[in-house]
Motif scaffolding. Structure first.
Motif, PDB file in Angstrom:
ATOM      1  N   ASP A  25      47.048 -35.730  14.804  1.00 31.68           N
ATOM      2  CA  ASP A  25      48.505 -35.592  14.866  1.00 31.68           C
ATOM      3  C   ASP A  25      48.956 -35.575  16.323  1.00 31.68           C
ATOM      4  O   ASP A  25      49.248 -36.615  16.908  1.00 31.68           O
ATOM      5  CB  ASP A  25      48.927 -34.326  14.127  1.00 31.68           C
ATOM      6  CG  ASP A  25      50.446 -34.176  14.002  1.00 31.68           C
ATOM      7  OD1 ASP A  25      51.190 -34.982  14.614  1.00 31.68           O
ATOM      8  OD2 ASP A  25      50.898 -33.264  13.302  1.00 31.68           O
ATOM      9  N   LYS A  26      49.006 -34.410  16.944  1.00 34.70           N
ATOM     10  CA  LYS A  26      49.478 -34.284  18.327  1.00 34.70           C
ATOM     11  C   LYS A  26      48.304 -34.556  19.265  1.00 34.70           C
ATOM     12  O   LYS A  26      47.480 -33.689  19.528  1.00 34.70           O
ATOM     13  CB  LYS A  26      50.066 -32.895  18.548  1.00 34.70           C
ATOM     14  CG  LYS A  26      51.267 -32.594  17.645  1.00 34.70           C
ATOM     15  CD  LYS A  26      51.750 -31.168  17.858  1.00 34.70           C
ATOM     16  CE  LYS A  26      53.006 -30.880  17.059  1.00 34.70           C
ATOM     17  NZ  LYS A  26      52.765 -30.856  15.603  1.00 34.70           N
ATOM     18  N   THR A  27      48.249 -35.759  19.828  1.00 29.95           N
ATOM     19  CA  THR A  27      47.008 -36.260  20.411  1.00 29.95           C
ATOM     20  C   THR A  27      46.824 -35.900  21.881  1.00 29.95           C
ATOM     21  O   THR A  27      45.865 -35.204  22.244  1.00 29.95           O
ATOM     22  CB  THR A  27      46.931 -37.787  20.222  1.00 29.95           C
ATOM     23  OG1 THR A  27      47.162 -38.098  18.842  1.00 29.95           O
ATOM     24  CG2 THR A  27      45.572 -38.314  20.625  1.00 29.95           C
ATOM     25  N   ILE A  28      47.714 -36.368  22.750  1.00 34.83           N
ATOM     26  CA  ILE A  28      47.537 -36.183  24.198  1.00 34.83           C
ATOM     27  C   ILE A  28      48.847 -35.693  24.802  1.00 34.83           C
ATOM     28  O   ILE A  28      49.903 -36.290  24.596  1.00 34.83           O
ATOM     29  CB  ILE A  28      47.114 -37.484  24.887  1.00 34.83           C
ATOM     30  CG1 ILE A  28      45.821 -38.028  24.284  1.00 34.83           C
ATOM     31  CG2 ILE A  28      46.947 -37.276  26.389  1.00 34.83           C
ATOM     32  CD1 ILE A  28      45.448 -39.421  24.773  1.00 34.83           C
ATOM     33  N   LEU A  29      48.732 -34.637  25.596  1.00 27.77           N
ATOM     34  CA  LEU A  29      49.888 -34.068  26.274  1.00 27.77           C
ATOM     35  C   LEU A  29      49.666 -34.149  27.777  1.00 27.77           C
ATOM     36  O   LEU A  29      48.641 -33.693  28.281  1.00 27.77           O
ATOM     37  CB  LEU A  29      50.053 -32.610  25.853  1.00 27.77           C
ATOM     38  CG  LEU A  29      51.410 -31.935  26.021  1.00 27.77           C
ATOM     39  CD1 LEU A  29      52.496 -32.679  25.265  1.00 27.77           C
ATOM     40  CD2 LEU A  29      51.322 -30.491  25.551  1.00 27.77           C
ATOM     41  N   ILE A  30      50.617 -34.758  28.477  1.00 23.76           N
ATOM     42  CA  ILE A  30      50.604 -34.761  29.937  1.00 23.76           C
ATOM     43  C   ILE A  30      51.756 -33.860  30.390  1.00 23.76           C
ATOM     44  O   ILE A  30      52.923 -34.224  30.274  1.00 23.76           O
ATOM     45  CB  ILE A  30      50.798 -36.184  30.516  1.00 23.76           C
ATOM     46  CG1 ILE A  30      49.850 -37.185  29.852  1.00 23.76           C
ATOM     47  CG2 ILE A  30      50.617 -36.166  32.029  1.00 23.76           C
ATOM     48  CD1 ILE A  30      48.400 -36.910  30.064  1.00 23.76           C
TER      49      ILE A  30
ATOM     50  N   GLN B  54      45.415 -26.466  11.789  1.00 27.42           N
ATOM     51  CA  GLN B  54      44.263 -25.863  12.457  1.00 27.42           C
ATOM     52  C   GLN B  54      43.769 -26.678  13.647  1.00 27.42           C
ATOM     53  O   GLN B  54      42.716 -26.384  14.200  1.00 27.42           O
ATOM     54  CB  GLN B  54      43.121 -25.671  11.440  1.00 27.42           C
ATOM     55  CG  GLN B  54      43.438 -24.610  10.389  1.00 27.42           C
ATOM     56  CD  GLN B  54      42.267 -24.334   9.474  1.00 27.42           C
ATOM     57  OE1 GLN B  54      42.131 -24.969   8.430  1.00 27.42           O
ATOM     58  NE2 GLN B  54      41.425 -23.389   9.843  1.00 27.42           N
ATOM     59  N   HIS B  55      44.520 -27.707  14.027  1.00 31.38           N
ATOM     60  CA  HIS B  55      44.152 -28.522  15.179  1.00 31.38           C
ATOM     61  C   HIS B  55      45.226 -28.445  16.249  1.00 31.38           C
ATOM     62  O   HIS B  55      46.416 -28.408  15.942  1.00 31.38           O
ATOM     63  CB  HIS B  55      43.986 -30.000  14.780  1.00 31.38           C
ATOM     64  CG  HIS B  55      42.823 -30.256  13.884  1.00 31.38           C
ATOM     65  ND1 HIS B  55      42.937 -30.959  12.702  1.00 31.38           N
ATOM     66  CD2 HIS B  55      41.527 -29.913  13.997  1.00 31.38           C
ATOM     67  CE1 HIS B  55      41.752 -31.042  12.131  1.00 31.38           C
ATOM     68  NE2 HIS B  55      40.884 -30.410  12.890  1.00 31.38           N
ATOM     69  N   ASP B  56      44.796 -28.475  17.500  1.00 33.33           N
ATOM     70  CA  ASP B  56      45.723 -28.654  18.602  1.00 33.33           C
ATOM     71  C   ASP B  56      45.572 -30.092  19.087  1.00 33.33           C
ATOM     72  O   ASP B  56      45.518 -31.016  18.282  1.00 33.33           O
ATOM     73  CB  ASP B  56      45.440 -27.622  19.696  1.00 33.33           C
ATOM     74  CG  ASP B  56      46.608 -27.442  20.660  1.00 33.33           C
ATOM     75  OD1 ASP B  56      47.642 -28.108  20.485  1.00 33.33           O
ATOM     76  OD2 ASP B  56      46.487 -26.639  21.601  1.00 33.33           O
ATOM     77  N   GLY B  57      45.471 -30.342  20.384  1.00 36.54           N
ATOM     78  CA  GLY B  57      45.385 -31.701  20.888  1.00 36.54           C
ATOM     79  C   GLY B  57      43.953 -32.188  21.027  1.00 36.54           C
ATOM     80  O   GLY B  57      42.995 -31.429  20.949  1.00 36.54           O
ATOM     81  N   GLN B  58      43.837 -33.491  21.276  1.00 36.37           N
ATOM     82  CA  GLN B  58      42.520 -34.042  21.594  1.00 36.37           C
ATOM     83  C   GLN B  58      42.257 -34.024  23.096  1.00 36.37           C
ATOM     84  O   GLN B  58      41.135 -33.794  23.531  1.00 36.37           O
ATOM     85  CB  GLN B  58      42.403 -35.464  21.036  1.00 36.37           C
ATOM     86  CG  GLN B  58      42.376 -35.481  19.513  1.00 36.37           C
ATOM     87  CD  GLN B  58      42.162 -36.856  18.921  1.00 36.37           C
ATOM     88  OE1 GLN B  58      42.548 -37.873  19.485  1.00 36.37           O
ATOM     89  NE2 GLN B  58      41.562 -36.908  17.743  1.00 36.37           N
TER      90      GLN B  58
ATOM     91  N   GLU C  76      45.189 -23.329  18.336  1.00 42.14           N
ATOM     92  CA  GLU C  76      44.646 -23.438  19.689  1.00 42.14           C
ATOM     93  C   GLU C  76      43.492 -24.435  19.712  1.00 42.14           C
ATOM     94  O   GLU C  76      43.114 -24.991  18.694  1.00 42.14           O
ATOM     95  CB  GLU C  76      44.149 -22.065  20.166  1.00 42.14           C
ATOM     96  CG  GLU C  76      45.231 -20.999  20.255  1.00 42.14           C
ATOM     97  CD  GLU C  76      46.204 -21.241  21.399  1.00 42.14           C
ATOM     98  OE1 GLU C  76      45.849 -21.984  22.337  1.00 42.14           O
ATOM     99  OE2 GLU C  76      47.315 -20.684  21.337  1.00 42.14           O
ATOM    100  N   TYR C  77      42.957 -24.641  20.916  1.00 38.54           N
ATOM    101  CA  TYR C  77      41.719 -25.374  21.164  1.00 38.54           C
ATOM    102  C   TYR C  77      41.861 -26.889  21.138  1.00 38.54           C
ATOM    103  O   TYR C  77      41.757 -27.535  20.096  1.00 38.54           O
ATOM    104  CB  TYR C  77      40.589 -24.954  20.204  1.00 38.54           C
ATOM    105  CG  TYR C  77      40.512 -23.467  19.988  1.00 38.54           C
ATOM    106  CD1 TYR C  77      40.389 -22.594  21.072  1.00 38.54           C
ATOM    107  CD2 TYR C  77      40.584 -22.934  18.718  1.00 38.54           C
ATOM    108  CE1 TYR C  77      40.343 -21.224  20.880  1.00 38.54           C
ATOM    109  CE2 TYR C  77      40.534 -21.568  18.511  1.00 38.54           C
ATOM    110  CZ  TYR C  77      40.418 -20.720  19.603  1.00 38.54           C
ATOM    111  OH  TYR C  77      40.378 -19.370  19.405  1.00 38.54           O
ATOM    112  N   ASP C  78      42.113 -27.461  22.301  1.00 39.01           N
ATOM    113  CA  ASP C  78      42.020 -28.905  22.475  1.00 39.01           C
ATOM    114  C   ASP C  78      40.548 -29.289  22.623  1.00 39.01           C
ATOM    115  O   ASP C  78      39.729 -28.506  23.112  1.00 39.01           O
ATOM    116  CB  ASP C  78      42.775 -29.334  23.739  1.00 39.01           C
ATOM    117  CG  ASP C  78      44.237 -28.932  23.690  1.00 39.01           C
ATOM    118  OD1 ASP C  78      44.927 -29.354  22.760  1.00 39.01           O
ATOM    119  OD2 ASP C  78      44.671 -28.180  24.582  1.00 39.01           O
TER     120      ASP C  78
END
Length: 445
Positions: free
Chosen positions: A287-292, A262-266, A223-225
């Motif tokens: 890794d998984k940077t930006i989600l629209i 341990q990372h979600d998006g930026q 979790e946690y962008d």
């Protein structure tokens, strides 16, 4: 009587003349101070507003953040608790929050969030695939189970590291070196927010969840962008730096044969958010940077169709794996960005369900052995415009090279709309130097 209140015949008396002169000088000085104050106000970076026609966030009412804040609603903060208190003060009245230094939302480390009884080794032992299998998820596990204790610990971290940003707010770093560590900004259900000149070190999820049913081998989900724009409108993110900092994925361990992610998006823009501009930022080492748009499902589609209008310009996307961005439903305009890849590169633009991406005048620097065909990734049938882009110094038709090398995922050309909310559009060959010189936190002028 003249406008200064001095009688004409009084100029024969020296004392009166001196008094009149002083009064005139005082009035002149007051006017000059007012002009200087107005100029200082205009120069104050914290009160700058998004320029006209600068991307989707300039649409309609535009984006002014807290520019209209009075003196009582201007805060300078040096701690995470002080920052959260400033966010909560004054409701949705215009406010400016100036951040000095790095505010650590998880200064006590992961142990500070763990509930009594939580034991990661016990978690690994119980849910190991050879014991638990890969057919049943962990949602039914009771509160006193390792998964239940993980959920309770995760809830404590969530409460601590998330910060809700109200409407009509400007958050700006003071000078160089200002930003957040381990924090997640929640721009949720509000209008008119500006975030500038800050470095975000991606929050580290202390308690990722193992999902045995995710894929053929199971997976760890976190979790946690760093920042989430959720159902909000008119948001401008400018001159920020997003990075994994001290905790890159390359240093993460492996459990159950899968990366302990341990990372979600930026940055995520989801759930009907609209009119967002991201300019002059650095997105790096992730890794998984930006989600629209976060789902293909019908419930998400009902919220997202007609929204998710986002502009990206003059950003540096460096050493990323994917999602720069991945797009569902939205009309996304990406121009004058520089994409610099390393050996971990998967793709830049994800073409998702009902997306309408326009990607023009961008520059790509790819390492040897990585084809420009990988820049576009087809997830769903949706048209895309990709013109005037350069790869390693040469103009490349990104759609044509993709379709030639990956014919099983043929892309349609022509997004069906033409962006009009743009300021200066530089030729793609000039973009690496321009973006390299100006993008990121600490370079706001």
């Amino acid at each position: 009587m003249n406008r200064s209140g001095c009688h004409a015949h009084a100029i024969r008396k020296g004392a009166v003349l001196a008094g009149c002169t002083a009064l005139v000088l005082a009035l002149t000085g007051t006017a000059a101070q007012a002009r200087d104050g107005a100029r200082d106000h205009a120069r104050d970076l914290a009160r700058q507003t998004l320029p006209a026609n600068d991307g989707w966030a300039s649409h309609g009412t535009g984006t002014t953040g807290g520019a209209a804040a009075d003196a009582e609603h201007v805060y300078t903060v040096t701690t995470w608790d002080g920052f959260k208190a400033a966010l909560a003060a004054g409701g949705s009245a215009p406010k400016i929050i100036k951040v000095k230094g790095t505010l650590d939302a998880a200064a006590g480390g992961c142990d500070a969030f763990a509930v009594p009884g939580y034991d990661f080794d016990a978690y690994l032992e119980k849910y190991a695939p050879e014991k638990w299998g890969l057919d049943t998820d962990l949602s039914g596990e009771p509160a006193d189970s390792p998964e239940g204790l993980r959920r309770a610990s995760a809830a404590r971290q969530e409460q601590a590291v998330k910060a809700n940003v109200p409407a009509n707010t400007t958050i700006i770093g003071v000078g160089r070196g200002a930003g957040f560590k381990g924090a997640s900004l929640q721009i949720k259900g509000v209008d008119n927010v500006i975030v500038r000149n800050l470095t975000f070190e991606s929050p580290l999820d202390c308690f990722p969840q193992w999902d045995p049913t995710d894929g053929s081998k199971g997976n760890w989900n976190s979790e946690y962008d760093s920042a989430v724009v959720y159902g909000s409108t008119h948001v401008w993110l400018d001159h920020n730096t997003f990075t994994d900092g001290e905790h890159p994925d390359s240093a993460a361990p492996t459990y159950f044969g899968m990366l302990y992610q341990q990372h979600d998006g930026q940055l995520d823009v989801v759930r009907g958010a609209d009119h967002v501009t991201a300019s002059w930022n650095v997105f790096a080492d992730h890794d998984k940077t930006i989600l629209i748009g976060n789902s293909d499902g019908e419930s998400a589609a009902a919220v997202d169709r007609g929204h998710l209008k986002v502009t990206f310009h003059h950003n540096l996307f460096e050493n990323l794996v994917e999602r720069a961005p991945r797009v569902r439903f939205g009309q996304v305009d990406s121009y004058n960005n520089h994409f610099v890849a390393d050996a971990s590169y998967s793709y830049s633009f994800g073409i998702g369900k009902e997306s309408r991406l326009v990607a023009e005048h961008n520059a790509f620097t790819l390492p040897e052995g990585i084809s420009p065909a990988k820049i576009l990734k087809k997830w769903s049938e949706a048209p895309v415009t990709a013109a005037h882009n350069r790869v390693n110094g040469r103009t490349v038709d990104l759609i044509a090279v993709h379709n030639a090398e990956i014919p099983q995922e043929t892309l349609q050309s022509g997004a069906g709309w033409t962006p009009t909310l743009r300021t200066t559009v530089h030729p793609a060959k000039a973009v690496p130097a321009i973006v390299g010189h100006g993008a990121g936190a600490g370079r706001l002028r």
